[in-house]
Motif scaffolding. Structure first.
Motif, mmCIF file in Angstrom:
data_model
loop_
_atom_site.group_PDB
_atom_site.id
_atom_site.type_symbol
_atom_site.label_atom_id
_atom_site.label_comp_id
_atom_site.label_asym_id
_atom_site.label_seq_id
_atom_site.Cartn_x
_atom_site.Cartn_y
_atom_site.Cartn_z
ATOM 1 N N ILE A 1 -72.111 21.730 -117.129
ATOM 2 C CA ILE A 1 -71.349 22.961 -116.895
ATOM 3 C C ILE A 1 -70.151 23.071 -117.823
ATOM 4 N N PHE A 2 -69.423 21.973 -118.017
ATOM 5 C CA PHE A 2 -68.129 22.063 -118.671
ATOM 6 C C PHE A 2 -68.053 21.557 -120.104
ATOM 7 N N THR A 3 -69.022 20.843 -120.590
ATOM 8 C CA THR A 3 -68.921 20.320 -121.954
ATOM 9 C C THR A 3 -69.898 21.022 -122.880
ATOM 10 N N TRP A 4 -69.426 21.368 -124.044
ATOM 11 C CA TRP A 4 -70.266 22.012 -125.042
ATOM 12 C C TRP A 4 -70.558 21.074 -126.200
ATOM 13 N N TRP A 5 -69.803 20.006 -126.354
ATOM 14 C CA TRP A 5 -69.979 19.123 -127.502
ATOM 15 C C TRP A 5 -71.129 18.135 -127.324
ATOM 16 N N ASN A 6 -71.686 18.032 -126.136
ATOM 17 C CA ASN A 6 -72.828 17.139 -125.894
ATOM 18 C C ASN A 6 -74.146 17.895 -125.849
ATOM 19 N N GLY A 7 -74.171 19.119 -126.247
ATOM 20 C CA GLY A 7 -75.367 19.947 -126.167
ATOM 21 C C GLY A 7 -75.037 21.258 -125.493
ATOM 22 N N GLN A 8 -76.026 21.956 -125.049
ATOM 23 C CA GLN A 8 -75.790 23.265 -124.457
ATOM 24 C C GLN A 8 -75.257 23.154 -123.032
ATOM 25 N N THR A 9 -74.435 24.118 -122.665
ATOM 26 C CA THR A 9 -73.920 24.181 -121.303
ATOM 27 C C THR A 9 -74.933 24.906 -120.430
ATOM 28 N N MET B 1 -78.474 14.324 -117.853
ATOM 29 C CA MET B 1 -77.063 14.611 -117.926
ATOM 30 C C MET B 1 -76.598 15.119 -116.563
ATOM 31 N N SER B 2 -75.397 14.778 -116.167
ATOM 32 C CA SER B 2 -74.916 15.217 -114.864
ATOM 33 C C SER B 2 -74.629 16.715 -114.869
ATOM 34 N N LEU B 3 -74.638 17.303 -113.697
ATOM 35 C CA LEU B 3 -74.429 18.736 -113.562
ATOM 36 C C LEU B 3 -73.061 19.149 -114.074
ATOM 37 N N LEU B 4 -72.001 18.396 -113.740
ATOM 38 C CA LEU B 4 -70.659 18.746 -114.203
ATOM 39 C C LEU B 4 -70.551 18.669 -115.722
ATOM 40 N N ASN C 1 -82.500 20.710 -134.624
ATOM 41 C CA ASN C 1 -81.725 21.810 -134.058
ATOM 42 C C ASN C 1 -82.656 23.004 -133.876
ATOM 43 N N ARG C 2 -82.512 23.696 -132.729
ATOM 44 C CA ARG C 2 -83.397 24.820 -132.411
ATOM 45 C C ARG C 2 -82.620 26.125 -132.511
ATOM 46 N N PHE C 3 -83.240 27.133 -133.125
ATOM 47 C CA PHE C 3 -82.582 28.405 -133.401
ATOM 48 C C PHE C 3 -83.220 29.518 -132.583
ATOM 49 N N TYR C 4 -82.363 30.396 -132.045
ATOM 50 C CA TYR C 4 -82.801 31.470 -131.167
ATOM 51 C C TYR C 4 -82.138 32.776 -131.587
ATOM 52 N N GLN C 5 -82.709 33.882 -131.098
ATOM 53 C CA GLN C 5 -82.102 35.188 -131.268
ATOM 54 C C GLN C 5 -82.467 36.063 -130.074
ATOM 55 N N ILE D 1 -79.066 25.680 -130.819
ATOM 56 C CA ILE D 1 -78.908 24.632 -129.812
ATOM 57 C C ILE D 1 -79.054 23.319 -130.580
ATOM 58 N N PHE D 2 -77.964 22.569 -130.669
ATOM 59 C CA PHE D 2 -77.954 21.353 -131.466
ATOM 60 C C PHE D 2 -78.739 20.241 -130.787
ATOM 61 N N ASN D 3 -79.398 19.449 -131.593
ATOM 62 C CA ASN D 3 -80.085 18.251 -131.128
ATOM 63 C C ASN D 3 -79.087 17.106 -131.270
ATOM 64 N N GLY D 4 -78.369 16.812 -130.228
ATOM 65 C CA GLY D 4 -77.346 15.767 -130.295
ATOM 66 C C GLY D 4 -75.962 16.390 -130.339
ATOM 67 N N VAL D 5 -75.082 15.762 -131.081
ATOM 68 C CA VAL D 5 -73.682 16.177 -131.150
ATOM 69 C C VAL D 5 -73.573 17.568 -131.777
ATOM 70 N N THR D 6 -72.736 18.403 -131.181
ATOM 71 C CA THR D 6 -72.500 19.744 -131.704
ATOM 72 C C THR D 6 -71.546 19.635 -132.884
#
Length: 125
Positions: A7-15, A1-4, A36-40, A50-55
């Motif tokens: 940085i700016f999109t959240w719907w394609n995975g984690q920023t 995935m490109s750096l921009l 999907n991976r879960f953290y605390q 952190i969604f695997n694919g589309v948020t």
């Protein structure tokens, strides 16, 4: 995935911000059937996915949803939630997809119903 994009999109995975926070403060708790991976954080004060694919929030199973919202203290990987025999498996929201519910008579149904009880208005003339 490109750096921009990172940085700016959240719907394609984690920023980038979420990635950095997860690397610095996140403790991996588990993974659901969709990947999907879960953290605390330490002590479980903050919990996230952190969604695997589309948020899409409806892709989180009810067990994990309860854990994310502090309904359950232990994640489903440690203490599985008992399910009733009549419960159906979890499905995400299918609106807008080919698998969406289309009731009888819907214009979007594969074969729209014919309406014998309805006469369309036509101008006289």
């Amino acid at each position: 995935m490109s750096l921009l994009t990172r940085i700016f999109t959240w719907w394609n995975g984690q920023t980038i911000g979420t990635w950095l926070f997860t690397r610095r403060s996140g403790q991996f708790v588990g993974e659901d059937g969709e990947g999907n991976r879960f953290y605390q954080t330490a002590g479980g004060v903050r919990r996230w996915v952190i969604f695997n694919g589309v948020t899409e929030a409806t892709r989180v199973a009810p067990d994990w949803h309860g854990w994310l919202h502090h309904t359950y203290d232990a994640p489903p990987t440690q203490t599985p939630i008992p399910h009733k025999s009549w419960e159906k498996p979890h499905l995400p929201n299918l609106t807008g997809t080919d698998a969406a519910h289309r009731p009888a008579g819907s214009m979007r149904a594969a074969t729209p119903a014919t309406r014998a009880d309805y006469d369309a208005w036509a101008p006289e003339g």
